[in-house]
Design a protein around this motif. Structure first.
Motif, PDB file in Angstrom:
ATOM      1  N   GLU A 290      66.408  20.494  45.647  1.00  0.00           N
ATOM      2  CA  GLU A 290      67.800  19.608  45.450  1.00  0.00           C
ATOM      3  C   GLU A 290      67.851  18.648  44.152  1.00  0.00           C
ATOM      4  N   LYS A 291      66.568  18.122  43.768  1.00  0.00           N
ATOM      5  CA  LYS A 291      66.889  17.239  42.615  1.00  0.00           C
ATOM      6  C   LYS A 291      67.233  17.919  41.399  1.00  0.00           C
ATOM      7  N   ILE A 292      66.663  19.078  41.205  1.00  0.00           N
ATOM      8  CA  ILE A 292      67.392  20.141  40.106  1.00  0.00           C
ATOM      9  C   ILE A 292      68.861  20.209  40.287  1.00  0.00           C
ATOM     10  N   LEU A 293      69.202  20.410  41.420  1.00  0.00           N
ATOM     11  CA  LEU A 293      70.730  20.608  41.622  1.00  0.00           C
ATOM     12  C   LEU A 293      71.492  19.395  41.496  1.00  0.00           C
ATOM     13  N   ARG A 294      70.901  18.056  41.606  1.00  0.00           N
ATOM     14  CA  ARG A 294      71.701  16.738  41.227  1.00  0.00           C
ATOM     15  C   ARG A 294      71.570  16.591  40.005  1.00  0.00           C
ATOM     16  N   GLY A 295      70.597  16.850  39.383  1.00  0.00           N
ATOM     17  CA  GLY A 295      70.462  16.699  37.716  1.00  0.00           C
ATOM     18  C   GLY A 295      71.712  17.573  37.176  1.00  0.00           C
ATOM     19  N   LEU A 296      71.567  18.746  37.641  1.00  0.00           N
ATOM     20  CA  LEU A 296      72.877  19.634  37.017  1.00  0.00           C
ATOM     21  C   LEU A 296      74.160  19.464  37.300  1.00  0.00           C
ATOM     22  N   SER A 297      74.172  18.911  38.682  1.00  0.00           N
ATOM     23  CA  SER A 297      75.689  18.591  38.876  1.00  0.00           C
ATOM     24  C   SER A 297      76.091  17.264  38.027  1.00  0.00           C
ATOM     25  N   LEU A 298      75.372  16.322  37.480  1.00  0.00           N
ATOM     26  CA  LEU A 298      75.544  15.344  36.558  1.00  0.00           C
ATOM     27  C   LEU A 298      76.134  15.886  35.223  1.00  0.00           C
ATOM     28  N   GLY A 299      75.001  16.729  34.813  1.00  0.00           N
ATOM     29  CA  GLY A 299      75.149  17.411  33.494  1.00  0.00           C
ATOM     30  C   GLY A 299      76.390  18.163  33.308  1.00  0.00           C
ATOM     31  N   ILE A 300      76.763  18.859  34.519  1.00  0.00           N
ATOM     32  CA  ILE A 300      78.085  19.719  34.547  1.00  0.00           C
ATOM     33  C   ILE A 300      79.360  18.793  34.333  1.00  0.00           C
ATOM     34  N   ALA A 301      79.225  17.755  34.920  1.00  0.00           N
ATOM     35  CA  ALA A 301      80.497  16.836  35.254  1.00  0.00           C
ATOM     36  C   ALA A 301      80.560  16.161  33.689  1.00  0.00           C
ATOM     37  N   MET A 302      79.461  15.728  33.057  1.00  0.00           N
ATOM     38  CA  MET A 302      79.316  15.302  31.634  1.00  0.00           C
ATOM     39  C   MET A 302      80.160  16.210  30.465  1.00  0.00           C
ATOM     40  N   ILE A 303      79.918  17.430  30.737  1.00  0.00           N
ATOM     41  CA  ILE A 303      80.206  18.588  29.850  1.00  0.00           C
ATOM     42  C   ILE A 303      81.628  18.688  30.026  1.00  0.00           C
ATOM     43  N   CYS A 304      82.248  18.504  31.161  1.00  0.00           N
ATOM     44  CA  CYS A 304      83.745  18.412  31.434  1.00  0.00           C
ATOM     45  C   CYS A 304      84.571  17.213  30.931  1.00  0.00           C
ATOM     46  N   TYR A 305      83.578  16.312  30.505  1.00  0.00           N
ATOM     47  CA  TYR A 305      84.460  14.984  30.147  1.00  0.00           C
ATOM     48  C   TYR A 305      85.507  15.047  29.204  1.00  0.00           C
ATOM     49  N   GLY A 306      86.537  14.568  29.651  1.00  0.00           N
ATOM     50  CA  GLY A 306      87.943  14.209  28.816  1.00  0.00           C
ATOM     51  C   GLY A 306      88.707  15.420  28.391  1.00  0.00           C
ATOM     52  N   GLN A 307      88.401  16.807  29.294  1.00  0.00           N
ATOM     53  CA  GLN A 307      89.021  18.179  29.065  1.00  0.00           C
ATOM     54  C   GLN A 307      90.269  18.302  29.651  1.00  0.00           C
ATOM     55  N   LEU A 308      90.725  17.214  30.720  1.00  0.00           N
ATOM     56  CA  LEU A 308      91.951  17.335  31.429  1.00  0.00           C
ATOM     57  C   LEU A 308      92.152  18.582  31.998  1.00  0.00           C
ATOM     58  N   GLU A 309      93.233  19.383  31.892  1.00  0.00           N
ATOM     59  CA  GLU A 309      93.605  20.696  32.452  1.00  0.00           C
ATOM     60  C   GLU A 309      92.677  21.737  32.104  1.00  0.00           C
ATOM     61  N   ALA A 310      92.093  21.583  30.986  1.00  0.00           N
ATOM     62  CA  ALA A 310      91.070  22.638  30.431  1.00  0.00           C
ATOM     63  C   ALA A 310      89.964  22.888  31.246  1.00  0.00           C
ATOM     64  N   ALA A 311      89.585  21.996  32.235  1.00  0.00           N
ATOM     65  CA  ALA A 311      88.384  21.925  32.986  1.00  0.00           C
ATOM     66  C   ALA A 311      88.969  22.505  34.457  1.00  0.00           C
ATOM     67  N   ASP A 312      90.158  22.574  34.801  1.00  0.00           N
ATOM     68  CA  ASP A 312      90.443  22.897  35.952  1.00  0.00           C
ATOM     69  C   ASP A 312      89.950  24.125  36.661  1.00  0.00           C
ATOM     70  N   ALA A 313      89.724  25.122  35.721  1.00  0.00           N
ATOM     71  CA  ALA A 313      89.067  26.253  36.296  1.00  0.00           C
ATOM     72  C   ALA A 313      87.589  26.029  36.950  1.00  0.00           C
ATOM     73  N   THR A 314      86.887  25.358  36.159  1.00  0.00           N
ATOM     74  CA  THR A 314      85.666  25.070  36.510  1.00  0.00           C
ATOM     75  C   THR A 314      85.676  24.216  37.705  1.00  0.00           C
TER      76      THR A 314
END
Length: 792
Positions: free
Chosen positions: A394-418
């Motif tokens: 679960e610790k790895i899952l939580r780290g990845l959840s933050l990482g994925i959110a940062m990759i989506c930063y500022g992308q507006l509707e382009a990130a909707d599918a993800t």
């Protein structure tokens, strides 16, 4: 409609209609027909950056505005470059700088201003490309100067001296530009301000230390000290309490060592020397918690501008064998390489992730997101989501959840599918990732559709963590319009679900940070008395974020909340979680020596990437205390710095028409005054009085005996009547018995002394006896010689 607006001179209304109807031709016409073109251009730019929700539409509008800025009689290069930063066109910025750098002094000053704006607003990757385009390279060794490559090679001596002098002048200007873009001058100016103006209240820390009676509060005090002195280089508290600090063990020692990086945040010069006693030397030679914390601290010092330290951190991460050292190495490398989009660093972090170690994997997942921040890289997203489905930690899952959110930063509707695929996942941690991803993708936009989606999840999802993340993400969406947040979360703050209430508190803290908003405080104040301990903790943290850099003049409730923080952390019966929040609140409200605020916007209205990252990761202090250090990335010094063409600060004076109390620091705590104990009258016992009377009688007798006897006239002694004296003595005894009473004296201390009448009677009797003795022992007078009377 457009024609009516033009006829009535309502050009701002025409701009609004053009943007809503996507009539870019009419947008251009409305601006060009206006009497004040620069003002209307600024108005249109503000609308485009804050109100337009679709990325494609915003990009089209910015391109129109750039064209209009270029056609002005005096082009507005500052706003043009702001548009190019958002459009991610570094080469166009390079062309503008090359054009202006060889101009007059005024144009040179414009170049310097653009460079400061680029450094403040752009990502590290954008800045690196601009420096490369200008022919400026930075050496990889730490603390070295910039290397400047001249765009024009200097020819041999046949060239005129004038040309050589011109090239030398341009090289000097490029060196100055390089020193700005590399962060050397901005960081130096920021550091000097924070060091000189540091006004931390050390008594607050002393109170926190005195209230620390367990490991959690000990760690909280260390974190509060680092936040309070962030960037000031003031580590006096740690040096003065080394014995107390030595109590930290294991991960508490990791956190304490990393806190040094927060205190020296931005001071890159000699950072390796500063941390040398903690850094890894030989395998197994030191504490792994200390070494891991030191690598984390190095990354914090070089956050978002770590070109000089990346090779060292990468090498240490590669050679490390202990999981704790690797945890700190991953976090440090991710911070130093933030937004760099470096594929080599990403691959190195991914290899650490694939070791399937919970401690290493959590840090690697966060750092992968830091490196690829805002890129929406499909390969990176695919790797991280796939591994999130495979891992059992679960610790790895939580780290990845933050990482994925940062990759989506500022992308507006382009990130909707993800976001959609994550939000519908059966794993609650990935659904939580979907909520954070939506908050990052639409950060600062206030997108109504995104807010509706988050509110729906906040009241319908079956998992508490997902609901809490959904409410917190609302704060990230509304930080550009903080006045709306209290209305949105007011009902959620009264939810039956305690996790939703906690999320509502943090949402208010994030969106209203530094505003001192009354509406937010009115919601947070009753939550501090919530029956659930972690809700009280969230309310304390959020209220400190709202009140940061406020004083009594601007926010009358400040004193009440400060007293509440002190009372909570000092209460022996309060829950440990609540005390943790109260101690951290003391550090937040005094951030950066009381010279910093929490802000996610730059002066031009752009979103400040490090600030968003810092607040996002700080929310995971819920799971992992060492992540609380990320909050220092959101601290923004409140200063105004003016420089001349030599990049030196001239002597300037400003006149403020406001009262001094408007901008005054809150008063320092006064040390408690020691209460002087009132001294009561000494208790006089009956034996004491008896002894005093006896001493007095003895002294009188001695004085009578030793005094020289006067020679009296010789007379016959008077006849004495023994019977009469006895009668008088009996009368006095009877009188004393009749007047017998107790004399009681009561003092302020509550001690009472009773002098009984028997004692008084005894003293009087002694006095009478002494008088009789004195009469008996006195020498008899010698009578005068006279003739005897005649006898008959």
């Amino acid at each position: 409609m457009f024609q009516r607006c033009f006829d009535d001179g309502k050009y701002k209304q025409a701009v609004g209609i053009a943007l809503e109807s996507r009539r870019y031709d009419m947008l251009e016409s409305a601006i060009m027909k206006s009497d004040d073109i620069p003002n209307l251009l600024s108005y249109a730019l503000g609308i485009a950056m804050t109100l337009l929700q679709k990325r494609t539409v915003r990009n089209t509008v910015l391109q129109v505005l750039v064209r209009l800025y270029t056609n002005l009689s005096e082009p507005d290069y500052t706003n043009m470059c702001q548009c190019y930063i958002y459009l991610n066109e570094p080469q166009t910025v390079v062309n503008i700088l090359n054009k202006l750098i060889s101009g007059n002094e005024e144009q040179l000053l414009m170049v310097f201003q653009i460079c400061f704006d680029v450094y403040e607003s752009a990502t590290q990757h954008f800045v690196d490309e601009v420096m490369e385009g200008l022919g400026i390279k930075q050496k990889k060794e730490e603390g070295t100067a910039m290397e400047v490559e001249s765009s024009e090679a200097v020819k041999p001596s046949e060239e005129p001296v004038k040309t050589v002098a011109q090239d030398s002048a341009i090289d000097k200007k490029r060196a100055q530009v390089g020193s700005i873009l590399s962060g050397e001058i901005p960081i130096t100016l920021k550091s000097q301000f924070l060091i000189r103006k540091n006004s931390s209240d050390m008594l607050v820390l002393k109170n926190c230390k005195d209230a620390s009676r367990n490991a959690v509060c000990h760690t909280a005090t260390v974190i509060a000290n680092s936040l309070m002195h962030a960037g000031t280089t003031c580590d006096a508290f740690l040096r003065d309490n080394l014995d107390w600090l030595a109590k930290a063990t294991n991960w508490a020692k990791f956190t304490a060592t990393a806190s040094i990086g927060v205190i020296h945040h931005g001071h890159e010069t000699n950072a390796l020397k500063l941390m040398s006693s903690y850094l890894p030397k030989e395998p197994g030679s030191g504490s792994p918690y200390q070494e891991g914390g030191a690598l984390y601290a190095l990354g914090m010092i070089h956050a978002n501008h770590g070109a000089a330290i990346i090779p060292y951190l990468s090498e240490q991460l590669q050679t490390a064998t202990n999981e704790t050292v690797k945890h700190g190495g991953c976090l440090g490398l991710g911070l130093a390489a933030m937004t760099s989009k470096s594929s080599d660093i990403y691959e190195q972090l991914k290899n650490n992730l694939y070791q399937d170690d919970a401690i290493i994997g959590e840090a690697a997942g966060i750092s992968m997101g830091l490196v690829m921040m805002g890129s929406l890289d499909e390969d990176a997203l695919s790797d991280m989501v796939q591994y999130a489905h495979e891992t059992q930690h679960e610790k790895i899952l939580r780290g990845l959840s933050l990482g994925i959110a940062m990759i989506c930063y500022g992308q507006l509707e382009a990130a909707d599918a993800t976001i959609k695929s994550l939000s519908e996942d059966k794993d609650p941690v990935l659904r939580m990732c979907g909520m954070y991803s939506k908050g990052m993708a639409y950060a600062g936009t206030g997108n109504n559709k995104a807010i509706r989606g988050l509110l729906h999840v906040a009241v319908s999802d079956v998992n508490d963590d997902v609901r809490r993340a959904a409410v917190i993400s609302i704060g990230f969406l509304l930080f550009n319009s903080p006045e709306q947040c209290p209305n949105v979360v007011s009902l959620l703050s009264e939810s039956y679900n305690s996790h939703v209430r906690y999320g509502a508190a943090l949402a208010l803290g994030i969106s209203c940070a530094g505003s001192g908003m009354k509406e937010a405080l009115n919601i947070l104040e009753p939550m501090i008395n919530d029956p659930v301990n972690y809700v009280r903790q969230g309310a304390l943290l959020a209220s400190a974020m709202v009140l940061v850099q406020q004083n009594d003049h601007m926010c009358p409730k400040l004193k009440t909340f400060k007293e509440l923080f002190t009372k909570t952390m000092s209460d022996k019966h309060e829950d440990v979680m609540v005390k943790f929040g109260a101690i951290l609140a003391q550090g937040i409200i005094n951030a950066g020596g009381r010279n910093c605020t929490i802000s996610m916007r730059t002066q031009y209205g752009h979103t400040n990437v490090p600030s968003v990252v810092g607040l996002l990761v700080f929310t995971h202090t819920w799971f992992w205390f060492p992540l609380s250090h990320f909050l220092c990335l959101a601290f923004q010094p409140t200063y105004l710095i003016g420089l001349n063409k030599d990049l030196k600060m001239p002597v300037m004076k400003f006149k403020s028409c406001a009262k001094p109390s408007m901008y005054a620091y809150p008063p320092l705590l006064e040390p408690p005054k020691e209460k002087e104990k009132e001294k009561g009258s000494t208790a006089i016992l009956s034996t004491t009085a008896k002894k005093a009377a006896k001493n007095k009688t003895t002294a009188a007798t001695t004085a009578t005996t030793t005094a020289p006897a006067a020679t009296p006239m010789d007379v016959d002694p008077p006849a004495t009547s023994t019977t009469e004296e006895k009668k008088e003595d009996k009368k006095e005894d009877k009188k004393e018995k009749g007047d017998e009473e107790a004399v009681v004296s009561t003092q302020s201390t509550g001690v009472s002394t009773a002098i009984l009448s028997t004692t008084a009677k005894k003293a009087a009797k002694n006095k009478t006896t002494a008088a009789t003795t004195a009469t008996t022992t006195a020498p008899a007078a010698t009578p005068m010689d006279v003739d005897p009377p005649a006898t008959s």
